[in-house]
Design a protein around this motif. Structure first.
Motif, PDB file in Angstrom:
ATOM      1  N   PHE A   1     -17.645  25.278 -35.263  1.00  0.00           N
ATOM      2  CA  PHE A   1     -18.367  25.454 -33.998  1.00  0.00           C
ATOM      3  C   PHE A   1     -17.477  24.963 -32.862  1.00  0.00           C
ATOM      4  O   PHE A   1     -16.916  23.863 -32.949  1.00  0.00           O
ATOM      5  CB  PHE A   1     -19.651  24.612 -34.118  1.00  0.00           C
TER       6      PHE A   1
ATOM      7  N   ALA B   1     -17.853  24.995 -28.679  1.00  0.00           N
ATOM      8  CA  ALA B   1     -18.654  24.203 -27.734  1.00  0.00           C
ATOM      9  C   ALA B   1     -19.560  25.173 -26.990  1.00  0.00           C
ATOM     10  O   ALA B   1     -19.262  26.366 -26.916  1.00  0.00           O
ATOM     11  CB  ALA B   1     -17.742  23.488 -26.745  1.00  0.00           C
ATOM     12  N   VAL B   2     -20.669  24.650 -26.454  1.00  0.00           N
ATOM     13  CA  VAL B   2     -21.589  25.530 -25.733  1.00  0.00           C
ATOM     14  C   VAL B   2     -21.951  24.944 -24.370  1.00  0.00           C
ATOM     15  O   VAL B   2     -21.819  23.741 -24.145  1.00  0.00           O
ATOM     16  CB  VAL B   2     -22.899  25.773 -26.534  1.00  0.00           C
TER      17      VAL B   2
ATOM     18  N   GLY C   1     -22.621  25.528 -19.832  1.00  0.00           N
ATOM     19  CA  GLY C   1     -21.864  25.782 -18.617  1.00  0.00           C
ATOM     20  C   GLY C   1     -22.805  26.159 -17.496  1.00  0.00           C
ATOM     21  O   GLY C   1     -23.964  26.517 -17.740  1.00  0.00           O
TER      22      GLY C   1
ATOM     23  N   LEU D   1     -27.070  24.951 -31.094  1.00  0.00           N
ATOM     24  CA  LEU D   1     -26.537  23.878 -31.942  1.00  0.00           C
ATOM     25  C   LEU D   1     -27.678  23.117 -32.626  1.00  0.00           C
ATOM     26  O   LEU D   1     -27.615  22.820 -33.828  1.00  0.00           O
ATOM     27  CB  LEU D   1     -25.695  22.915 -31.086  1.00  0.00           C
TER      28      LEU D   1
ATOM     29  N   LEU E   1     -11.187  12.647 -25.252  1.00  0.00           N
ATOM     30  CA  LEU E   1     -12.223  13.478 -25.873  1.00  0.00           C
ATOM     31  C   LEU E   1     -11.612  14.675 -26.604  1.00  0.00           C
ATOM     32  O   LEU E   1     -12.155  15.149 -27.594  1.00  0.00           O
ATOM     33  CB  LEU E   1     -13.114  14.051 -24.765  1.00  0.00           C
ATOM     34  N   GLY E   2     -10.491  15.146 -26.100  1.00  0.00           N
ATOM     35  CA  GLY E   2      -9.841  16.321 -26.689  1.00  0.00           C
ATOM     36  C   GLY E   2      -9.220  16.060 -28.050  1.00  0.00           C
ATOM     37  O   GLY E   2      -8.656  16.960 -28.670  1.00  0.00           O
TER      38      GLY E   2
ATOM     39  N   VAL F   1     -15.938  16.841 -30.674  1.00  0.00           N
ATOM     40  CA  VAL F   1     -16.972  16.037 -30.012  1.00  0.00           C
ATOM     41  C   VAL F   1     -17.172  16.495 -28.558  1.00  0.00           C
ATOM     42  O   VAL F   1     -18.265  16.386 -28.014  1.00  0.00           O
ATOM     43  CB  VAL F   1     -16.562  14.545 -30.076  1.00  0.00           C
ATOM     44  N   HIS F   2     -16.113  17.088 -27.972  1.00  0.00           N
ATOM     45  CA  HIS F   2     -16.217  17.449 -26.554  1.00  0.00           C
ATOM     46  C   HIS F   2     -17.116  18.667 -26.328  1.00  0.00           C
ATOM     47  O   HIS F   2     -17.461  19.393 -27.255  1.00  0.00           O
ATOM     48  CB  HIS F   2     -14.827  17.713 -25.970  1.00  0.00           C
ATOM     49  N   GLY F   3     -17.450  18.897 -25.045  1.00  0.00           N
ATOM     50  CA  GLY F   3     -18.247  20.054 -24.664  1.00  0.00           C
ATOM     51  C   GLY F   3     -17.377  21.217 -24.225  1.00  0.00           C
ATOM     52  O   GLY F   3     -16.194  21.301 -24.593  1.00  0.00           O
TER      53      GLY F   3
ATOM     54  N   ILE G   1     -12.066  23.147 -16.776  1.00  0.00           N
ATOM     55  CA  ILE G   1     -10.704  23.578 -17.144  1.00  0.00           C
ATOM     56  C   ILE G   1     -10.711  24.890 -17.938  1.00  0.00           C
ATOM     57  O   ILE G   1      -9.652  25.369 -18.346  1.00  0.00           O
ATOM     58  CB  ILE G   1      -9.957  22.482 -17.960  1.00  0.00           C
TER      59      ILE G   1
ATOM     60  N   ALA H   1      -6.883  23.219 -22.167  1.00  0.00           N
ATOM     61  CA  ALA H   1      -7.670  22.492 -23.181  1.00  0.00           C
ATOM     62  C   ALA H   1      -6.777  22.008 -24.320  1.00  0.00           C
ATOM     63  O   ALA H   1      -5.892  22.727 -24.789  1.00  0.00           O
ATOM     64  CB  ALA H   1      -8.762  23.394 -23.732  1.00  0.00           C
ATOM     65  N   ASN H   2      -7.057  20.794 -24.757  1.00  0.00           N
ATOM     66  CA  ASN H   2      -6.361  20.240 -25.928  1.00  0.00           C
ATOM     67  C   ASN H   2      -7.073  20.782 -27.180  1.00  0.00           C
ATOM     68  O   ASN H   2      -8.265  20.532 -27.365  1.00  0.00           O
ATOM     69  CB  ASN H   2      -6.476  18.712 -25.859  1.00  0.00           C
TER      70      ASN H   2
HETATM   71  P1  NAD Z   1     -17.135  17.977 -21.656  1.00  0.00           P
HETATM   72  O1  NAD Z   1     -16.853  17.321 -22.952  1.00  0.00           O
HETATM   73  O2  NAD Z   1     -17.209  19.448 -21.650  1.00  0.00           O
HETATM   74  O3  NAD Z   1     -16.025  17.538 -20.574  1.00  0.00           O
HETATM   75  C1  NAD Z   1     -15.858  16.185 -20.134  1.00  0.00           C
HETATM   76  C2  NAD Z   1     -14.440  16.025 -19.521  1.00  0.00           C
HETATM   77  O4  NAD Z   1     -13.478  16.027 -20.578  1.00  0.00           O
HETATM   78  C3  NAD Z   1     -14.058  17.178 -18.581  1.00  0.00           C
HETATM   79  O5  NAD Z   1     -13.276  16.673 -17.536  1.00  0.00           O
HETATM   80  C4  NAD Z   1     -13.220  18.088 -19.458  1.00  0.00           C
HETATM   81  O6  NAD Z   1     -12.259  18.838 -18.743  1.00  0.00           O
HETATM   82  C5  NAD Z   1     -12.566  17.080 -20.415  1.00  0.00           C
HETATM   83  N1  NAD Z   1     -12.329  17.691 -21.742  1.00  0.00           N
HETATM   84  C6  NAD Z   1     -13.270  17.974 -22.678  1.00  0.00           C
HETATM   85  N2  NAD Z   1     -12.709  18.540 -23.750  1.00  0.00           N
HETATM   86  C7  NAD Z   1     -11.392  18.622 -23.478  1.00  0.00           C
HETATM   87  C8  NAD Z   1     -10.276  19.145 -24.206  1.00  0.00           C
HETATM   88  N3  NAD Z   1     -10.408  19.687 -25.428  1.00  0.00           N
HETATM   89  N4  NAD Z   1      -9.056  19.087 -23.635  1.00  0.00           N
HETATM   90  C9  NAD Z   1      -8.896  18.546 -22.410  1.00  0.00           C
HETATM   91  N5  NAD Z   1      -9.900  18.028 -21.682  1.00  0.00           N
HETATM   92  C10 NAD Z   1     -11.148  18.078 -22.202  1.00  0.00           C
HETATM   93  O7  NAD Z   1     -18.507  17.348 -21.117  1.00  0.00           O
HETATM   94  P2  NAD Z   1     -19.364  17.711 -19.812  1.00  0.00           P
HETATM   95  O8  NAD Z   1     -18.450  18.046 -18.677  1.00  0.00           O
HETATM   96  O9  NAD Z   1     -20.329  16.614 -19.686  1.00  0.00           O
HETATM   97  O10 NAD Z   1     -20.190  19.019 -20.206  1.00  0.00           O
HETATM   98  C11 NAD Z   1     -19.768  20.364 -19.921  1.00  0.00           C
HETATM   99  C12 NAD Z   1     -20.704  21.325 -20.610  1.00  0.00           C
HETATM  100  O11 NAD Z   1     -20.569  21.167 -22.040  1.00  0.00           O
HETATM  101  C13 NAD Z   1     -22.185  21.102 -20.302  1.00  0.00           C
HETATM  102  O12 NAD Z   1     -22.815  22.345 -20.202  1.00  0.00           O
HETATM  103  C14 NAD Z   1     -22.699  20.318 -21.498  1.00  0.00           C
HETATM  104  O13 NAD Z   1     -24.069  20.528 -21.712  1.00  0.00           O
HETATM  105  C15 NAD Z   1     -21.868  20.937 -22.608  1.00  0.00           C
HETATM  106  N6  NAD Z   1     -21.683  20.085 -23.810  1.00  0.00           N
HETATM  107  C16 NAD Z   1     -21.679  20.741 -24.991  1.00  0.00           C
HETATM  108  C17 NAD Z   1     -21.438  20.026 -26.150  1.00  0.00           C
HETATM  109  C18 NAD Z   1     -21.385  20.798 -27.443  1.00  0.00           C
HETATM  110  O14 NAD Z   1     -21.235  22.000 -27.401  1.00  0.00           O
HETATM  111  N7  NAD Z   1     -21.463  20.142 -28.577  1.00  0.00           N
HETATM  112  C19 NAD Z   1     -21.190  18.653 -26.113  1.00  0.00           C
HETATM  113  C20 NAD Z   1     -21.173  18.019 -24.872  1.00  0.00           C
HETATM  114  C21 NAD Z   1     -21.418  18.753 -23.700  1.00  0.00           C
END
Ligand code: NAD
Length: 369
Positions: free
Chosen positions: A72, A74-75, A77, A93, A263-264, A288-290, A295, A301-302
């Protein structure tokens, strides 16, 4: 060689970008004859809503039920901020977790030596860190009833959440923790609050009885959850596997996440019950990230959290521990060579794109022979 059924659900935002790198790695393992995969692809989150007006279609749920593992992305936006609540991207999810019965959430916190200086703690505290948090995911205070806000006679409001656990729920998550500890450094730290919570008393009694009956060979310690939070930032290397309920696990795993830098970098796995006939578990692997809309589409993205999630699938769903070691070793090699995406690069230093990082990891896999 067994063929593993893999369902890819890239999702939204950076999900498809990081999943694209995993696809190349999956195909590399296939071409080398190291593993054989049958791959299906589906839609989840906003992408599924745009196509089917729901966060995951019945057809894709069937594919998930039939898969040996789901990967999976991420979802979510801003595009889907106003869709009806029951169809919001996260509902996809939650449905997967619920319908696949994914009660055990595994979050490793590994600090690659090359990134020790990126942690907010001193390098000597985190360098070489390798701990695993096993969190109960489908019970406890997030789901217990009653769960409500009521208005009292005097006009005040009262919010109620209910923390509930049965011995069966505690035993099955602790069993996962003991089994995993046997494949690692053989130590389980059980975190609860038996000093102030009845569920904590039952948790401690149940894990103690299970340990005495089936897992005497594993070292067991009990730690109060608040002390565990403190110890995680004081000297995290004292831990191997930490097992805890849903609420404490949510908090402790986020504390552990920050030990490793970005987080990446953080993969995770969610596992269901073992099928007694096949010995297989339903499983979903995700970073774990969204969806990181800030970006998305920029090649920033990492992909390491997503690639590390595939390494976990190799280890926990496909019984391919050597392939997982090799992939994790390749990630360490690339980081050791100084290759960095922007999120883990020093300010002002050169950074590579998502696909360049993916290619560098494939290069390191090849170099390992
Ligand atoms: P996020 O994890 O998407 O991002 C937080 C910060 O970390 C941002 O600045 C982003 O650019 C950075 N980041 C995240 N993953 C990265 C990567 N792989 N490489 C480089 N930088 C990275 O969290 P958010 O901004 O609070 O949420 C954005 C959207 O994602 C929202 O719609 C939220 O609901 C959703 N979300 C989804 C999940 C999931 O799908 N499991 C988890 C968390 C948040």
């Amino acid at each position: 060689m067994a063929t593993h059924k893999l369902l890819l659900l890239p999702g939204d935002g950076i999900g498809p970008e990081v999943m694209g790198q995993v696809e190349q790695i999956v195909s590399w393992f296939g071409k080398q004859g190291l593993a054989s995969f049958e791959i299906e692809k589906g839609l989840v989150g906003g992408a599924a809503y745009d196509a089917h007006k729901q966060a995951i279609s019945e057809g894709d749920m069937k594919l998930a039920e039939a898969a040996d593992a789901v990967l999976f992305g991420a979802v979510g936006g801003p595009k889907w901020a106003d869709v009806p609540y029951q169809h919001r991207p996260e509902a996809g999810l939650l449905r997967l977790r619920k319908d696949l019965g994914l009660f055990a959430n595994l979050r490793p916190a590994i600090c690659y030596p090359a990134l020790a200086s990126a942690s907010s703690l001193k390098p000597e505290v985190v360098e070489g860190l390798d701990i695993l948090i096993v969190r109960e995911l489908t019970g406890g205070v997030y789901f217990g009833e009653p769960k409500e806000i009521v208005t009292l006679e005097d006009g005040q409001k009262r919010g109620v959440d209910t923390q509930l656990y049965t011995t069966g729920e505690i035993e099955r998550i602790c069993r996962v923790a003991f089994e995993l500890a046997r494949t690692r450094r053989n130590k389980v730290s059980s975190a609860e609050k038996h000093n102030v919570m009845k569920t904590g008393v039952l948790w401690k009694q149940t894990v103690t009885a299970l340990h005495a009956a089936e897992y005497k060979d594993v070292e067991l310690e009990h730690v109060l959850a608040d002390n565990c939070a403190m110890q995680l930032v004081r000297w995290p290397k004292q831990y191997d596997v930490i097992v805890c309920d849903n609420l404490f696990g949510d908090i402790l795993s986020d504390v552990a996440a920050m030990l490793t830098g970005s987080l990446g970098m953080l993969p995770s796995a969610s596992l269901g019950a073992e099928d007694p006939a096949t010995g297989k578990r339903k499983a979903l692997y995700e970073p774990v990230h969204g969806s990181a809309p800030d970006i998305a589409g920029k090649g920033l993205a990492n992909p390491i959290a997503m690639i590390g999630s595939f390494a976990m699938a190799l280890r926990y769903s496909f019984n391919a521990g050597e392939a997982a070691d090799r992939l994790e070793g390749a990630i360490a090699d690339v980081l050791g060579s100084g290759t960095r995406t922007k999120d883990i690069a020093a300010p002002g230093a050169n950074a590579v794109s998502t696909s360049e990082m993916g290619q560098a990891i494939i290069g390191a896999l090849e170099a390992r022979g």
